[in-house]
Structure formats: C-alpha cells, structure tokens
Design a protein around this motif. Structure first.
Motif, mmCIF file in Angstrom:
data_model
loop_
_atom_site.group_PDB
_atom_site.id
_atom_site.type_symbol
_atom_site.label_atom_id
_atom_site.label_comp_id
_atom_site.label_asym_id
_atom_site.label_seq_id
_atom_site.Cartn_x
_atom_site.Cartn_y
_atom_site.Cartn_z
ATOM 1 N N THR A 260 0.832 -1.211 0.000
ATOM 2 C CA THR A 260 0.000 0.000 0.000
ATOM 3 C C THR A 260 0.865 1.258 0.000
ATOM 4 O O THR A 260 0.527 2.265 -0.640
ATOM 5 C CB THR A 260 -0.924 0.009 1.230
ATOM 6 O OG1 THR A 260 -1.765 -1.140 1.197
ATOM 7 C CG2 THR A 260 -1.775 1.258 1.270
ATOM 8 N N ASP A 261 1.998 1.178 0.687
ATOM 9 C CA ASP A 261 2.913 2.324 0.743
ATOM 10 C C ASP A 261 3.683 2.526 -0.560
ATOM 11 O O ASP A 261 4.375 3.544 -0.723
ATOM 12 C CB ASP A 261 3.922 2.139 1.884
ATOM 13 C CG ASP A 261 3.273 2.220 3.262
ATOM 14 O OD1 ASP A 261 2.147 2.739 3.366
ATOM 15 O OD2 ASP A 261 3.901 1.748 4.237
ATOM 16 N N GLY A 262 3.594 1.551 -1.463
ATOM 17 C CA GLY A 262 4.305 1.657 -2.742
ATOM 18 C C GLY A 262 5.768 1.276 -2.674
ATOM 19 O O GLY A 262 6.576 1.736 -3.503
ATOM 20 N N ALA A 263 6.142 0.429 -1.719
ATOM 21 C CA ALA A 263 7.545 0.031 -1.561
ATOM 22 C C ALA A 263 8.038 -0.749 -2.773
ATOM 23 O O ALA A 263 7.385 -1.686 -3.237
ATOM 24 C CB ALA A 263 7.710 -0.801 -0.302
ATOM 25 N N THR A 264 9.200 -0.350 -3.280
ATOM 26 C CA THR A 264 9.824 -1.044 -4.410
ATOM 27 C C THR A 264 11.187 -1.625 -4.036
ATOM 28 O O THR A 264 11.842 -2.257 -4.868
ATOM 29 C CB THR A 264 9.989 -0.094 -5.610
ATOM 30 O OG1 THR A 264 10.757 1.050 -5.198
ATOM 31 C CG2 THR A 264 8.631 0.360 -6.128
ATOM 32 N N GLU A 265 11.627 -1.379 -2.821
ATOM 33 C CA GLU A 265 12.858 -1.962 -2.287
ATOM 34 C C GLU A 265 12.559 -2.465 -0.880
ATOM 35 O O GLU A 265 11.641 -1.983 -0.213
ATOM 36 C CB GLU A 265 13.995 -0.936 -2.232
ATOM 37 C CG GLU A 265 14.371 -0.303 -3.564
ATOM 38 C CD GLU A 265 15.309 -1.174 -4.396
ATOM 39 O OE1 GLU A 265 15.576 -2.328 -3.986
ATOM 40 O OE2 GLU A 265 15.775 -0.690 -5.442
ATOM 41 N N LEU A 266 13.368 -3.435 -0.421
ATOM 42 C CA LEU A 266 13.189 -3.983 0.917
ATOM 43 C C LEU A 266 14.530 -4.195 1.584
ATOM 44 O O LEU A 266 15.446 -4.782 0.995
ATOM 45 C CB LEU A 266 12.432 -5.318 0.859
ATOM 46 C CG LEU A 266 12.332 -6.110 2.172
ATOM 47 C CD1 LEU A 266 11.515 -5.352 3.212
ATOM 48 C CD2 LEU A 266 11.723 -7.492 1.925
ATOM 49 N N VAL A 267 14.630 -3.707 2.812
ATOM 50 C CA VAL A 267 15.763 -4.043 3.677
ATOM 51 C C VAL A 267 15.221 -4.980 4.748
ATOM 52 O O VAL A 267 14.407 -4.583 5.591
ATOM 53 C CB VAL A 267 16.385 -2.792 4.326
ATOM 54 C CG1 VAL A 267 17.529 -3.207 5.252
ATOM 55 C CG2 VAL A 267 16.876 -1.822 3.260
ATOM 56 N N LEU A 268 15.644 -6.230 4.688
ATOM 57 C CA LEU A 268 15.210 -7.249 5.651
ATOM 58 C C LEU A 268 16.304 -7.404 6.696
ATOM 59 O O LEU A 268 17.399 -7.890 6.408
ATOM 60 C CB LEU A 268 14.955 -8.581 4.937
ATOM 61 C CG LEU A 268 14.586 -9.776 5.819
ATOM 62 C CD1 LEU A 268 13.306 -9.518 6.591
ATOM 63 C CD2 LEU A 268 14.466 -11.044 4.969
ATOM 64 N N ASP A 269 16.013 -6.969 7.899
ATOM 65 C CA ASP A 269 16.999 -6.972 8.976
ATOM 66 C C ASP A 269 16.823 -8.213 9.837
ATOM 67 O O ASP A 269 15.881 -8.324 10.624
ATOM 68 C CB ASP A 269 16.838 -5.704 9.816
ATOM 69 C CG ASP A 269 18.027 -5.441 10.731
ATOM 70 O OD1 ASP A 269 18.771 -6.399 11.017
ATOM 71 O OD2 ASP A 269 18.200 -4.285 11.157
ATOM 72 N N MET A 270 17.734 -9.161 9.691
ATOM 73 C CA MET A 270 17.704 -10.407 10.458
ATOM 74 C C MET A 270 19.000 -10.568 11.253
ATOM 75 O O MET A 270 19.439 -11.686 11.510
ATOM 76 C CB MET A 270 17.471 -11.602 9.537
ATOM 77 C CG MET A 270 16.181 -11.556 8.759
ATOM 78 S SD MET A 270 15.799 -13.103 7.879
ATOM 79 C CE MET A 270 17.112 -13.129 6.637
ATOM 80 N N ARG A 271 19.597 -9.457 11.671
ATOM 81 C CA ARG A 271 20.911 -9.513 12.315
ATOM 82 C C ARG A 271 20.899 -10.300 13.621
ATOM 83 O O ARG A 271 21.932 -10.814 14.048
ATOM 84 C CB ARG A 271 21.444 -8.099 12.551
ATOM 85 C CG ARG A 271 20.733 -7.320 13.639
ATOM 86 C CD ARG A 271 21.251 -5.902 13.751
ATOM 87 N NE ARG A 271 20.703 -5.033 12.727
ATOM 88 C CZ ARG A 271 21.044 -3.754 12.594
ATOM 89 N NH1 ARG A 271 21.943 -3.222 13.411
ATOM 90 N NH2 ARG A 271 20.502 -3.024 11.655
ATOM 91 N N TYR A 272 19.736 -10.399 14.284
ATOM 92 C CA TYR A 272 19.639 -11.131 15.540
ATOM 93 C C TYR A 272 18.700 -12.333 15.434
ATOM 94 O O TYR A 272 18.321 -12.916 16.445
ATOM 95 C CB TYR A 272 19.132 -10.220 16.661
ATOM 96 C CG TYR A 272 19.893 -8.928 16.821
ATOM 97 C CD1 TYR A 272 21.286 -8.925 16.846
ATOM 98 C CD2 TYR A 272 19.231 -7.718 16.943
ATOM 99 C CE1 TYR A 272 21.992 -7.733 16.995
ATOM 100 C CE2 TYR A 272 19.929 -6.524 17.104
ATOM 101 C CZ TYR A 272 21.309 -6.535 17.119
ATOM 102 O OH TYR A 272 22.004 -5.364 17.260
ATOM 103 N N ASN A 273 18.314 -12.703 14.227
ATOM 104 C CA ASN A 273 17.298 -13.744 14.044
ATOM 105 C C ASN A 273 17.949 -15.125 13.997
ATOM 106 O O ASN A 273 18.613 -15.467 13.017
ATOM 107 C CB ASN A 273 16.514 -13.487 12.756
ATOM 108 C CG ASN A 273 15.278 -14.361 12.638
ATOM 109 O OD1 ASN A 273 15.284 -15.511 13.034
ATOM 110 N ND2 ASN A 273 14.224 -13.810 12.088
ATOM 111 N N PRO A 274 17.746 -15.968 15.034
ATOM 112 C CA PRO A 274 18.396 -17.273 15.071
ATOM 113 C C PRO A 274 17.635 -18.370 14.340
ATOM 114 O O PRO A 274 18.099 -19.505 14.270
ATOM 115 C CB PRO A 274 18.456 -17.578 16.566
ATOM 116 C CG PRO A 274 17.213 -16.938 17.100
ATOM 117 C CD PRO A 274 16.998 -15.687 16.279
ATOM 118 N N GLY A 275 16.437 -18.066 13.801
ATOM 119 C CA GLY A 275 15.728 -19.073 13.012
ATOM 120 C C GLY A 275 14.350 -19.398 13.524
ATOM 121 O O GLY A 275 13.694 -18.584 14.163
ATOM 122 N N GLY A 276 13.900 -20.624 13.232
ATOM 123 C CA GLY A 276 12.567 -21.063 13.622
ATOM 124 C C GLY A 276 11.913 -21.895 12.539
ATOM 125 O O GLY A 276 12.530 -22.808 11.973
#
Length: 499
Positions: A260-276
């Motif tokens: 809805t915001d019209g995003a055409t780029e994405l920064v996915l921040d998983m610097r602390y994400n250990p999984g799941g």
C-alpha cells in the motif's frame, strides 16, 4: 511384529497408504529389560536410530549394533544421565589436538517436552531483554550489552535500552564461570549493575536495573516495520527477529502495508534472528519474491532410510500463494538487501539461500552462523513414530517427559546448493559498533544507512568506521529452549512400517 507409523508435523497431517511390502527394514528392534530404569535412554536411542540425519555415521546407532536385548540394556544403563546419553549418540568426534568438535552442533534435548513445544511458538519465561555477552579484554570477566527490548515485557517498563552495558548481576561481577547461573538460572528476578564505555574502556556505574522474568511471555518477531522515503524511492524496512508460525498473518499484513505504501525496495533486517519455522521462511520468501507455486523454494534431504520413503514431490517446497488463511501479499522484488550477522542462523540463512537462485540477495553485515539442517520435535510416543502431536498428549509415555530436537535433514535450494556450514559471507562487510549502536529502523543506524547508501547511490553522511566491534561469545537467544533451532513444520505424506 510390524508397527505402522504416521508422521505428524505441526497441528495437521496427511498420509499416503502403502502396501504390506513397503516399509523401513531395520531388522529386529531391541528392547531393554523391563526392570531396568532406562525409559528415557530407550526412547532416545530408538528415535535417533530412526530419524537422525547422521544415523548411518554413528556406530552406536547402527541397526545391527546389538545382538541381544541384554546387550542393549547394558548399553543404555552404562550412561545413567539421559542428557549425557543423548549427546553421546550425536555425531561428534575428537580432533587430534584433543578438542572436541561436533559435526552436529545444534541437536539438543529438553527434560520437559512441554517447555520445548511452547518455545517453538515463541512462548517462554522471559524479562524481554535481549543481549550479548563478551569478555573484558583478556580477562575472565564478562560484560553484556543490550541488543533490544521486547515490547510489552518487563524490561520495556524499565530504564534500559539498546546499547546499554552491564557488568554485574545482584552485585556480583559476571565471569565466564558464573554468567549462566546468574543470568540464565532458576532466578526469576535479578538486578543488573550497569556500566559505561569511554575510550574503549568499560567502567562500572552506580545505576542498577531490576528485571523479572514473566511466565508464558510471547515475543512478536516483527520488532520494526516501516516504509522509508529515500530520495523518492519507497524502501520497506523490516526488523524480523524469529520465524514463528503464530505470527504468519501479522507478517503478511505487514507486507500488505508495504505494498500500500508503494515500496519497491526492501531491507530485511535479520541480524539477531536465530531461526525457527521452515514454513514461515517459505512464506516470507514468497512475500519478497513472488507466488509462483511451480518455482522450487527448497528441497529436503533426510537419512537414507527416511529419504527412501518420500516421493520427490513430498520432499520439495515451492513458493506459496497463500498463508493457509489468506492470499500472500508479495512485493515481487528482483533484489533484496539483507542485514545479517553471526547471530543470523537456520531459517534466516534459509531465506537467503532459497531466494538466491531467483533474485539478487545483497548481504550486509557479517558472516552468518552456518546452520543448514532442520529438526523435528520427538517425544516418547512410539505409536506415532516419536513425532510430537498436540492431539496425542495422552499417548506420550507419562514416565518419560524428555523431548528431543535432533537434526534430521538438510535443506537445498533450487540450484542444489546447501554447503554453508561455515556461514554465508557478506557482500558488504560491516560490523556493529558498540560506540555507535544506533536506533533500529532509524536511517542513521549504521547497517541500515549502509543499505540505503547502496539503494540510493548517494554516500551516507555518517562514518562507517567501526571503533569497538560488537563481538561476543554468546547471546541471550542461545540460552532459551528454542536456541537457534530450525524446525520442519509441514505435513509430510508418509505411512511406513518398521519390523
């Protein structure tokens, strides 16, 4: 005697019928002397003999390891501690220099399977403070630094935030010998002694912060979700800290907002994400790349006897067009910027690897953990092939509460690549700086600023020099029942028999 096993993963299941000639031929299954107190060890051996990925490489798990029941009983009794027994049949070996290394670095056991199962849903006893620990210079003394605070947690009501330092618990200096008892022991409340850092020197301060762990605390893994305007380009930013299936709809709604915001780029921040959850990683990848259900996301590979029971189709996961409850909201991107570090593991790495054959994955940060194997939850329910199913609580051996989370397979992407046990290396290397931690989601936070610089082509106005790298030897995430586990939670079609 033949026993027919149905594999249940998650809360739902499907199965295919097999003829009487089908099945895994293990040979006679050993049984211990009924008078021996080895129920936990017996369960562990049989479950690992069936499911463990490296079953064929562990001599003590061989199908013909025991000639008699008496020999099997003696083997189980030889190690009276169930936890020690479990790790003794994991795939470990000694290096020639005397240091133990483990091909399997991630399988684990929990003496209370209910605690383990709850953790897979993000439910735990927690005060909501996430932190790392590091040694002070060349000493055995330890300091901690705060990564972030869970919203709606006890820590969120206290004067403590990202970038704060601490050195003491209840007035006692943290060391490499006592940090587990002080921070991760049975104490539900503790007081942190805070500290400051000046010129790379850590100094104790008089400030103290008392924190209390809350039972059944739930973490929403979506910590920050916002759309940034970068010189006219709409850039979605998602700080995502755990792959939890219970938040799949929240995740999909977040991507609806990005669209809805019209995003055409994405920064996915998983610097602390250990999984799941593996399935949640598939859904997230679909929200990023697209919903073509004929495109292969990943393929599973099990041990030889389990692998033979599955068709190629059942071993393959495709990109999804639905969460199961609603249509996937996809940005249909041709590239993505991923912030990942040594704390990024399993399902985080899986998203990066699964997307790699299809889009440009620009990795900013540091080398990831290197965990490409998945696990399943095993309990003492022999008639259900040891697979935990919430509908079968009454069938679990009431005399044995142990739960196992062993590695049972590995994931390969559409190109067949899986060999990242040393981690995924960054395209743009940048460590976090303890002297300039920044605010997560703020355009001046160094790692996000570096991604924005790459997107815009305009040099950032901040200095990326790292004065005090955020190094650590452990983190709060690794002292939870879930740890850095990646668990398979899709229904697998199988109906096989053991002789």
């Amino acid at each position: 005697m033949k026993k027919y096993f149905f594999l249940f993963l998650g809360l739902s299941f499907v199965f295919l019928s097999c003829s009487d000639d089908d099945g895994i031929k293990n040979g006679p299954t050993p049984d211990p002397d009924p008078s021996a107190d080895v129920a936990a060890q017996d369960f562990m051996w049989k479950a690992m003999n069936l499911w463990y990925f490296w079953q064929a490489d562990v001599p003590d798990l061989a199908n013909d390891r025991f000639a008699t029941n008496a020999e099997y009983t003696a083997f189980l009794k030889n190690n009276s501690d169930p936890e020690n027994f479990y790790y003794s049949i994991c795939n470990r070996h000694e290096e020639i220099y005397g240091e133990e290394t483990a091909i399997d670095r991630f399988s684990f056991a929990n003496e209370d399977y209910t605690e383990l199962v709850n953790s897979l849903s993000g439910i735990s006893q927690s005060n909501g403070l996430e932190f790392r620990l590091s040694y002070i210079g060349n000493t055995n003394d330890v300091f901690g630094y705060v990564l972030y605070v869970w919203p709606d947690s006890d820590a969120s009501t206290k004067d403590i935030q990202r970038g704060d330092f601490f050195t003491r618990v209840d007035g006692i200096q943290l060391t490499g010998s006592n940090y587990i008892d002080l921070l991760f022991g049975d104490n539900s409340t503790y007081t942190l002694g805070m500290a400051t850092v000046t010129d790379n020197t850590i100094s104790d301060s008089d400030k103290e912060v008392s924190l209390s762990k809350i039972e059944n605390q739930v973490e929403n893994p979506i910590l920050v979700a916002k759309t940034l305007d970068v010189n006219g380009t709409k850039v979605a930013y998602l700080m995502y800290n755990r792959f939890l299936s219970s938040f799949n709809e929240d995740l999909n709604n977040t991507f609806a907002k990005f669209k809805t915001d019209g995003a055409t780029e994405l920064v996915l921040d998983m610097r602390y994400n250990p999984g799941g959850s593996v399935n949640t990683s598939r859904l997230l990848a679909s929200m990023i790349y697209g919903t073509n259900t004929s495109d292969v996301y990943i393929r599973q590979r099990w041990n030889a006897k389990i692998q033979a029971e599955f068709s190629d189709e059942s071993l393959t996961d495709y990109f999804a067009n639905s969460t199961g409850a609603s249509a996937i909201n996809s940005l249909n991107l041709s590239r993505i910027f991923v912030i990942a570090t040594g704390d990024s593991a399993s399902a985080s790495e899986l998203v990066m690897n699964g997307l790699d054959p299809y889009i440009d994955v620009i990795h900013i940060g540091e080398t990831t953990r290197g965990k490409n194997e998945f696990s399943i939850t095993l309990v003492d329910d022999i008639d259900n092939s040891f697979i935990y199913n919430s509908d079968r609580e009454g069938n679990i051996n009431s005399q044995n509460s142990w739960g196992l989370q062993p590695l049972v397979g590995r994931n390969e992407n559409a190109d067949g690549f899986y060999d990242y046990t040393s981690g995924l290396s960054p395209d743009i290397e940048l460590a976090e700086d303890l002297t300039n931690f920044g605010v997560l989601g703020d355009v001046n936070e160094p790692l996000l600023a570096r991604a924005i610089e790459e997107i815009s082509g305009v040099s950032a106005k901040i200095n990326f020099t790292v004065e005090m790298p955020a190094e650590s030897f452990t983190s709060s995430r690794l002292h939870t029942p879930l740890k850095d586990n990646m668990f398979l939670d899709k229904p697998l079609p199988t109906n096989f028999e053991l002789e």
